[in-house]
Each structure stands twice: as C-alpha cells, then as structure tokens.
Design an enzyme around this catalytic site. Structure first.
Site, short mmCIF file in Angstrom:
data_model
loop_
_atom_site.label_atom_id
_atom_site.label_comp_id
_atom_site.label_asym_id
_atom_site.label_seq_id
_atom_site.Cartn_x
_atom_site.Cartn_y
_atom_site.Cartn_z
N ASP A 15 0.85 -1.20 0.00
CA ASP A 15 0.00 0.00 0.00
C ASP A 15 0.88 1.24 0.00
O ASP A 15 2.04 1.21 0.44
CB ASP A 15 -0.86 0.05 1.27
CG ASP A 15 -2.02 -0.95 1.24
OD1 ASP A 15 -2.37 -1.44 0.16
OD2 ASP A 15 -2.57 -1.22 2.33
N ARG A 75 -1.33 -0.82 -8.50
CA ARG A 75 -2.70 -0.41 -8.15
C ARG A 75 -2.74 1.11 -8.26
O ARG A 75 -1.89 1.80 -7.68
CB ARG A 75 -3.06 -0.82 -6.72
CG ARG A 75 -4.43 -0.28 -6.29
CD ARG A 75 -4.64 -0.34 -4.78
NE ARG A 75 -4.66 -1.68 -4.26
CZ ARG A 75 -4.32 -1.99 -3.01
NH1 ARG A 75 -3.93 -1.06 -2.16
NH2 ARG A 75 -4.35 -3.25 -2.60
#
Ligand code: FDA
Length: 319
Positions: free
Chosen positions: A125, A175
C-alpha cells in the site's frame, strides 16, 4: 464536507466502540483472522477475489513491527490452508518504515518470500507523501528477485506521472487509486476534477506501457473513463482488474462483474479496526452523518447489549 459532517467527523474518536462498530462492520471483516477468511470465502463465492489487510500503521517500536510481520506470516499460512482466492496488502509503516528502512525492507521481504512459496501476491500500500520515495525504493529492490509483488500509486500527487514512467520502464504491477491522505497543495492536486483527470492520464500511461493495473476506485466517472481507455487501447481483460473496498458501492461492483471483468475487494481486519474506521468515516461525510444518527438513537433507546443482539462485535473485542 459541510459544517455538520465536519463536526461529526471531529467527534468520531469519542463515539462509543459498540456504536462505531455498528456503522463500521460493513467495511471491516472483524477483529479475527477467522472472520477475515470467512468474509473472503463469501466474496469468492460471488466470483470476487480479495486482498487481505491486517489493520495497523505507524508502528513506533520494533517489537510491534515484528508482531505485525509475524501476523502476516500466519495470515499467509491460513490463506493457504483455507485455499481462498486472496493475496495480502500491507503498509510499510506498520512493518517499521519509520524506524529503519533496511529493517522494514527485511520484514516485507520475508513476507514476499513466504507468499511466493505459496504462489500468493503481496501489494505494498502507499501511505502519505513522506513515505512515497522509500516505499517505491523498497518495491524496486524486491521486484528484482520476486514477481509476486506490486505497488500503489496515488493520482492526487503531482509526482506520480514521473513515478509511473519509471514503473512502465520496469513493467511494474500497479494499483492506481486517488490517494486517501490530505496532502499539501504544493505537491498535490487538491480539486476533485484535477485528481480524476490525473487518474485517467496515469491509467492510460500504465496500460499503454504494458503494466498490469488494479483500477481502484468507486467513482462512476472513473469507471466509465477507464472503460473508454481500455476500449481505445484494445486491452484484454487479463491486462487489468478493478478493485474496491469491502462494503462500498456494491451495485457498481456487481455491474463490473457482470461485464466479465475481474474484481478484487480489499478486506481489512484486525484489532486496530477502530482507528481504521475513524479514518474511513471521516473520508465519507455521508457515512459520518449516519453514525451521528446512530448515536442519537442509541441515547434514546438505551445501550444495546450483547444479549439483546443489537450489535455484532468483532470476535475478540473486549467489553
Ligand atoms: P470517491 O471518493 O469519489 O468515491 C466515489 C463514491 O464511492 C462515493 O460517492 C461513495 O458513495 C463511495 N465511497 C468511496 N469511499 C467510500 C468509503 N470509504 N466508505 C463508503 N463509501 C465510499 N489510498 C491510498 O492512499 N493508498 C492506498 O494504498 C490505497 N489503497 C486502496 C485500495 C483499494 C482497493 C481502494 C478501492 C482504494 C484504496 N485507497 C488507497 C483509497 C483511495 O485512494 C480513495 O481514497 C478511495 O478509493 C475513494 O476514492 P474513489 O476513487 O472511490 O472516489
């Protein structure tokens, strides 16, 4: 955010845990790994794959970073033994980034190696802009020896187009999201349309450059815009997937699945659910408003108890 919702968002940390849980359970699998696996199994039954996240960030000592690393190892064992379709997502600051970059690299590396032995994917992340360069550095180092690792980039940051150009040259697995952190205007697009325009520009660069992209958004405008780019470039549905957070915009999620596209849901769980929920609820003022209504209802009708079954607690929440 209007004044009412802004006030509610400020008050969120003082809202009693049971009430907060009532409004958060949609977005969190629970406190335990069992709850997370059970949620993942239900998603898999609906043809949705997952990425599991052990809640936590900004670890301030090695003991906690070590514990978090061990939890990820255990999680991978449980994912493997239960045979669910899921990888993991992790936050570098939970694994020691703010303590020592090399130490954090070692912790993430051990998780990536274990995941690789099980054929599972690890997504790193992206946190606030103070972590961006170090997080990318860790990703590039890991990517040299491992195929099962991916990164996140944030459309709100002005630097991201440059980051994307490097990711394209390295054929990264990326992402793409808007970015959840409130960043200074000097380094970030702070208006809604500016972020959206950059998101679509970055998506086109990534897909054109042959990167596999996780398109992480619940914004109808961006989903439509993404499909236009996908059609324009003639991408195959193995070139990308859509990603959403647990419990958010389930109709949009279903409409993407109905098109035959891959959908991955981010499933957060763990003891740190309260801090995570407060951030999510602050991010979405409408939901914060619902919490306020819940508090007033709670006060009028008296506290719900476990015996009355008026709320579901995460498994290991203490009274
Ligand atoms: P937008 O915020 O405009 O939302 C569109 C609509 O979706 C809203 O109107 C609302 O109806 C609904 N919605 C969106 N968020 C909601 C919420 N939390 N609760 C309830 N409803 C909601 N960010 C980051 O900085 N680093 C990261 O690593 C990640 N990782 C990540 C993974 C995945 C799978 C997703 C989907 C998102 C992230 N994000 C993230 C968060 C991301 O940056 C962004 O903050 C949110 O996705 C919200 O932006 P949208 O594009 O969904 O648009």
């Amino acid at each position: 955010m209007n004044v009412f919702n802004k006030t509610i968002a400020t008050l969120l940390p003082f809202i009693p845990k049971p009430i907060l849980w009532q409004f958060s359970k949609k977005y969190i699998a629970g406190a335990s790994m069992e709850a997370a696996i059970s949620t993942t199994q239900s998603l898999n039954d609906a043809r949705i794959c997952a990425t599991l996240d052990v809640l936590g960030e900004d670890t301030i000592n090695r003991e906690d970073a070590h514990k978090a690393t061990q939890l990820y190892h255990k999680l991978l064992d449980v994912i493997q033994s239960s045979d669910v379709d899921s990888g993991v997502s992790l936050k570098p600051t939970q694994l020691g980034l703010r303590l020592d970059r090399q130490y954090c690299y070692g912790n993430i590396g051990s998780i990536v190696e274990k995941a690789e032995s099980f054929g599972r994917f690890v997504r790193i992340d992206m946190e606030d802009h103070t972590c961006t360069t170090e997080t990318l550095d860790i990703y590039y180092l890991l990517k040299k020896n491992h195929q099962n690792v991916g990164i996140v980039v944030q459309a709100c940051l002005r630097r991201t187009l440059d980051d994307v150009r490097r990711l394209v040259s390295e054929k990264g697995n990326v992402r793409l999201c808007k970015g959840v952190y409130i960043e200074p205007e000097e380094i970030a697009y702070c208006d809604r349309q500016g972020v959206r325009d950059n998101f679509l520009l970055l998506l086109e660069e990534l897909l054109k450059g042959g990167c596999y992209v996780g398109i992480a958004t619940h914004d109808n405008y961006l989903v439509d815009g993404s499909y236009k780019i996908i059609r324009k470039l003639g991408c195959k549905n193995s070139d990308y997937e859509f990603q959403m957070l647990l419990g958010v915009t389930q109709n949009l999620r279903q409409s993407i699945l109905d098109k035959g596209d891959r959908m991955r849901v981010y499933v957060p769980f763990g003891e740190e659910w309260r801090a995570y929920c407060i951030r999510r609820l602050k991010e979405n003022p409408t939901v914060a408003g619902y919490v306020a209504k819940g508090v007033f209802t709670f006060r009028r009708s008296g506290p719900a108890t476990r015996h009355q079954g008026r709320y579901n607690k995460p498994d290991s929440e203490s009274d």
